[in-house]
Scaffold this active site. Structure first.
Site, PDB file in Angstrom:
ATOM      1  N   GLY A 105      77.666  64.489  56.536  1.00  0.00           N
ATOM      2  CA  GLY A 105      77.975  65.933  56.290  1.00  0.00           C
ATOM      3  C   GLY A 105      79.003  65.518  55.105  1.00  0.00           C
ATOM      4  O   GLY A 105      78.928  65.285  53.940  1.00  0.00           O
ATOM      5  N   ALA A 106      80.024  66.409  55.307  1.00  0.00           N
ATOM      6  CA  ALA A 106      81.270  66.667  54.303  1.00  0.00           C
ATOM      7  C   ALA A 106      82.260  65.550  54.488  1.00  0.00           C
ATOM      8  O   ALA A 106      83.313  65.710  53.621  1.00  0.00           O
ATOM      9  CB  ALA A 106      81.799  67.889  54.539  1.00  0.00           C
TER      10      ALA A 106
ATOM     11  N   ALA B  89      80.895  60.694  60.402  1.00  0.00           N
ATOM     12  CA  ALA B  89      80.120  59.501  59.454  1.00  0.00           C
ATOM     13  C   ALA B  89      78.949  60.066  58.721  1.00  0.00           C
ATOM     14  O   ALA B  89      78.626  59.585  57.715  1.00  0.00           O
ATOM     15  CB  ALA B  89      79.454  58.338  60.129  1.00  0.00           C
TER      16      ALA B  89
ATOM     17  N   LYS C  33      72.530  64.425  50.353  1.00  0.00           N
ATOM     18  CA  LYS C  33      73.646  64.770  49.440  1.00  0.00           C
ATOM     19  C   LYS C  33      73.847  63.206  48.648  1.00  0.00           C
ATOM     20  O   LYS C  33      74.043  63.435  47.328  1.00  0.00           O
ATOM     21  CB  LYS C  33      74.700  65.273  49.933  1.00  0.00           C
ATOM     22  CG  LYS C  33      74.425  66.713  50.568  1.00  0.00           C
ATOM     23  CD  LYS C  33      75.782  67.449  51.224  1.00  0.00           C
ATOM     24  CE  LYS C  33      75.418  68.729  51.701  1.00  0.00           C
ATOM     25  NZ  LYS C  33      76.721  69.439  52.062  1.00  0.00           N
TER      26      LYS C  33
ATOM     27  N   ASP D 226      81.293  71.114  47.540  1.00  0.00           N
ATOM     28  CA  ASP D 226      81.760  71.068  48.911  1.00  0.00           C
ATOM     29  C   ASP D 226      83.211  70.351  48.977  1.00  0.00           C
ATOM     30  O   ASP D 226      84.020  71.109  49.847  1.00  0.00           O
ATOM     31  CB  ASP D 226      81.128  69.660  49.454  1.00  0.00           C
ATOM     32  CG  ASP D 226      79.466  70.322  50.148  1.00  0.00           C
ATOM     33  OD1 ASP D 226      79.435  71.492  50.304  1.00  0.00           O
ATOM     34  OD2 ASP D 226      78.829  69.406  50.250  1.00  0.00           O
TER      35      ASP D 226
END
Length: 229
Positions: A91-92, A89, A12, A51
């Site tokens: 992901g989202a 730390a 991402k 997100d």
């Protein structure tokens, strides 16, 4: 017709560099989870982040005790002036930090490697080892953006159960299993719990709107996604 791509973990943040243009929200967050190929206009890659609103509105709506509806809510966010404790730390994490900051919360990240992110949201980064002892006030918000508790290690949790009494709401970005150990223990401690599945559903609804320029068939999509968990 626009072509589209979903972007998942761990790409991402790197995906921003692949885009010709990036939506201001995604640019401020520093992460993209949706790319639209703008055709037949110019073929440029446009990056978005769904997100952020997905996880933050899920938490807000749980606090307000109402279901999600399409459209904007102009009321003051229930996150305003709350301490928003963020664990993890990856992901989202960035979406949660920027979303909480945008709603007027004070963001505290329990990961010292996240000092740059904490500075960007006018928050602070503390050692993970101090999480269980952190209780400057009651009715805080806890958001787990780590992989702790994810299958096959679903018996793990990022925080001791005894420390959960300081939290009004506990959100877990982990959605496999749907009801993680963290959420189970938070519910037993009296907190409002929000599953990562709800974030998963909402970010998909946001992507549908970007892909089609129309409102998503929410009831159908919810049923379809929930059948998978």
């Amino acid at each position: 017709m626009h072509r589209k791509k979903d972007v998942g973990i761990p790409h991402k943040e790197a995906a921003i560099n692949c885009c010709d243009e990036v939506h201001p929200l995604a640019k401020s967050i520093g992460a993209v989870n949706t790319i639209i190929i703008r055709r037949p206009i110019d073929g440029k890659l446009i990056g978005y982040n769904t997100d952020c609103e997905a996880c933050i509105t899920a938490i807000e709506d749980a606090m307000r005790g109402r279901k999600y509806v399409n459209g904007k809510d102009l009321e003051t966010s229930p996150l305003a002036e709350k301490i928003f404790v963020l664990v993890g730390a990856v992901g989202a994490r960035r979406a949660l930090a920027y979303g909480a900051k945008s709603r007027g919360a004070r963001v505290v990240i329990f990961n010292q490697r996240a000092k740059a992110l904490a500075h960007a949201v006018s928050g602070e980064a503390l050692p993970y080892e101090d999480l269980d002892r952190f209780s400057p006030q009651n009715n805080m918000i806890l958001a787990n953006a780590s992989s702790v508790g994810m299958e096959p290690k679903s018996n793990e949790t990022p925080i001791a159960k005894g420390a959960l009494k300081a939290y009004e709401v506990v959100f877990d970005a982990v959605y496999t299993p749907r009801n993680t150990r963290l959420l189970q223990e938070a519910a037993e401690s009296g907190a409002i719990v929000v599953s990562g599945v709800e974030m998963f559903i909402r970010q998909a609804l946001g992507q549908f709107r970007l892909f089609t320029d129309g409102l998503a068939p929410e009831a159908f999509m919810r049923k379809l996604i929930l059948e998978q968990f």
